[in-house]
Design a protein around this motif. Sequence first.
Motif, PDB file in Angstrom:
ATOM      1  N   MET A   1     -23.906   8.503-114.118  1.00 50.31           N
ATOM      2  CA  MET A   1     -22.973   7.395-113.873  1.00 50.31           C
ATOM      3  C   MET A   1     -23.610   6.425-112.886  1.00 50.31           C
ATOM      4  O   MET A   1     -23.943   6.800-111.773  1.00 50.31           O
ATOM      5  CB  MET A   1     -21.658   7.933-113.321  1.00 50.31           C
ATOM      6  N   GLU A  45     -18.869   1.026-120.418  1.00 47.11           N
ATOM      7  CA  GLU A  45     -18.587   2.427-120.750  1.00 47.11           C
ATOM      8  C   GLU A  45     -19.842   3.288-120.613  1.00 47.11           C
ATOM      9  O   GLU A  45     -19.760   4.444-120.180  1.00 47.11           O
ATOM     10  CB  GLU A  45     -17.990   2.531-122.157  1.00 47.11           C
ATOM     11  N   ALA A  48     -20.181   3.939-116.989  1.00 48.67           N
ATOM     12  CA  ALA A  48     -19.174   4.887-116.498  1.00 48.67           C
ATOM     13  C   ALA A  48     -19.408   6.293-117.023  1.00 48.67           C
ATOM     14  O   ALA A  48     -18.918   7.270-116.440  1.00 48.67           O
ATOM     15  CB  ALA A  48     -17.781   4.414-116.897  1.00 48.67           C
ATOM     16  N   ALA A  50     -18.117   7.364-119.718  1.00 45.84           N
ATOM     17  CA  ALA A  50     -16.844   7.806-120.289  1.00 45.84           C
ATOM     18  C   ALA A  50     -16.221   6.647-121.054  1.00 45.84           C
ATOM     19  O   ALA A  50     -16.533   5.478-120.810  1.00 45.84           O
ATOM     20  CB  ALA A  50     -15.888   8.264-119.181  1.00 45.84           C
ATOM     21  N   GLU A  51     -15.343   6.987-121.973  1.00 41.17           N
ATOM     22  CA  GLU A  51     -14.574   5.956-122.665  1.00 41.17           C
ATOM     23  C   GLU A  51     -13.514   5.403-121.707  1.00 41.17           C
ATOM     24  O   GLU A  51     -12.760   6.168-121.099  1.00 41.17           O
ATOM     25  CB  GLU A  51     -13.895   6.523-123.913  1.00 41.17           C
ATOM     26  N   LEU A  52     -13.481   4.097-121.579  1.00 40.29           N
ATOM     27  CA  LEU A  52     -12.518   3.451-120.687  1.00 40.29           C
ATOM     28  C   LEU A  52     -11.305   2.927-121.442  1.00 40.29           C
ATOM     29  O   LEU A  52     -10.280   2.647-120.833  1.00 40.29           O
ATOM     30  CB  LEU A  52     -13.191   2.299-119.934  1.00 40.29           C
ATOM     31  N   THR A  63      -7.793   4.359-120.736  1.00 38.56           N
ATOM     32  CA  THR A  63      -7.769   5.804-120.568  1.00 38.56           C
ATOM     33  C   THR A  63      -7.593   6.110-119.079  1.00 38.56           C
ATOM     34  O   THR A  63      -7.539   5.205-118.237  1.00 38.56           O
ATOM     35  CB  THR A  63      -9.074   6.425-121.061  1.00 38.56           C
ATOM     36  N   ALA A  65      -9.834   7.391-117.147  1.00 40.83           N
ATOM     37  CA  ALA A  65     -11.040   6.858-116.502  1.00 40.83           C
ATOM     38  C   ALA A  65     -10.970   5.335-116.431  1.00 40.83           C
ATOM     39  O   ALA A  65     -11.387   4.723-115.442  1.00 40.83           O
ATOM     40  CB  ALA A  65     -12.282   7.298-117.269  1.00 40.83           C
ATOM     41  N   ARG A  67      -8.325   3.492-116.119  1.00 44.10           N
ATOM     42  CA  ARG A  67      -7.414   3.068-115.050  1.00 44.10           C
ATOM     43  C   ARG A  67      -8.087   3.138-113.683  1.00 44.10           C
ATOM     44  O   ARG A  67      -7.860   2.284-112.820  1.00 44.10           O
ATOM     45  CB  ARG A  67      -6.142   3.927-115.074  1.00 44.10           C
ATOM     46  N   VAL A  68      -8.929   4.160-113.491  1.00 50.80           N
ATOM     47  CA  VAL A  68      -9.670   4.259-112.225  1.00 50.80           C
ATOM     48  C   VAL A  68     -10.602   3.061-112.072  1.00 50.80           C
ATOM     49  O   VAL A  68     -10.636   2.398-111.021  1.00 50.80           O
ATOM     50  CB  VAL A  68     -10.468   5.575-112.162  1.00 50.80           C
ATOM     51  N   VAL A  69     -11.370   2.778-113.133  1.00 51.41           N
ATOM     52  CA  VAL A  69     -12.315   1.656-113.070  1.00 51.41           C
ATOM     53  C   VAL A  69     -11.569   0.339-112.906  1.00 51.41           C
ATOM     54  O   VAL A  69     -11.970  -0.521-112.120  1.00 51.41           O
ATOM     55  CB  VAL A  69     -13.203   1.631-114.338  1.00 51.41           C
TER      56      VAL A  69
END
Length: 318
Positions: A1, A45, A48, A50-52, A63, A65, A67-69
Amino acid sequence: MDFTDVSLTALRVLRAVAEQGTFTAAAASLGYTQSAVSRQIAAIERAAGAELLERRRDGVRLTAAGRVVMRRATVVLDEIDATARELSGLPGQAGTVRLGWFPSAGAVLLPKALAALRRTDPGLHVVTREGSTPALVRALRAGSLDLALLAAAPPFRPPDAESPALALQTLTERALCLAVPAAHPLARGDYVDVADLRGQRWIAGSTAGEDGHMGVWPGLDERPEIVHVARDWLAKLHLVAAGCGLTTVPAPLAAAAPPGVRVLPVRGGPQEQRRLLLARLPHPPSDAVVRVAAAVRAAALDHDLLGHDLPDRPPPPA
């Protein structure tokens, strides 16, 4: 990441996609091609790991993740915007509140709240935007709005299924009413019987999409004859005044009805209640947001008290 190579453009694209709900709408709002939006999302993505965004048949949503980003990206983008304003010699945004509102709230309630704020908090800057309830909810989630006035109909489910849930406050709950030309036979009494709505001509807000047949009485047991489509509430009311058809209105909007329109309750069938909600993200609000929310609540209370001149429940049959 590794986020060291993520561009501000990618962050802005992510926010636009989260707010608009589709890649196509985000591309249109930004002036990009859809492929350019897709490339920016793919890049962020990858960074990250991960799928966002969850791709669904009806669009996309963040997703866990994502929401965090998005939460962190909003802070970054707001700071960049504040820096640009400061370097340009423009006033800071510390006292700025971004308020969204669904169309009918802009006719009476919003001007009343803003007028009160100009008297009590002249240094407070409120930026507003109109949108449908689903669009405003997405904008709250994307961090593009601080507060939103939302409309809700039975069975009054939460406006979205995201977690954590939005902080919601019911400002008013009133019956849906009918706007009728003053010269129309239905305008002769103090209420309209739902059975008399069959065969009427309607002025609707939209004939497709998320708004459905807004303006047609809900649950009408026939295919409605929609003769005019207008998104603007005042345009619909003026069409009613011109004798062009009927439309539904929230009870408090009766105060904005032009001459030639009667706003009446409807008897028969289930009560068609409508709620006005004030929504925000569940984190602690800033002092400026608290002050704007208080002004909106006061305006809603005052407006609702005035609106009670129109009865929620028509008299029983003789």
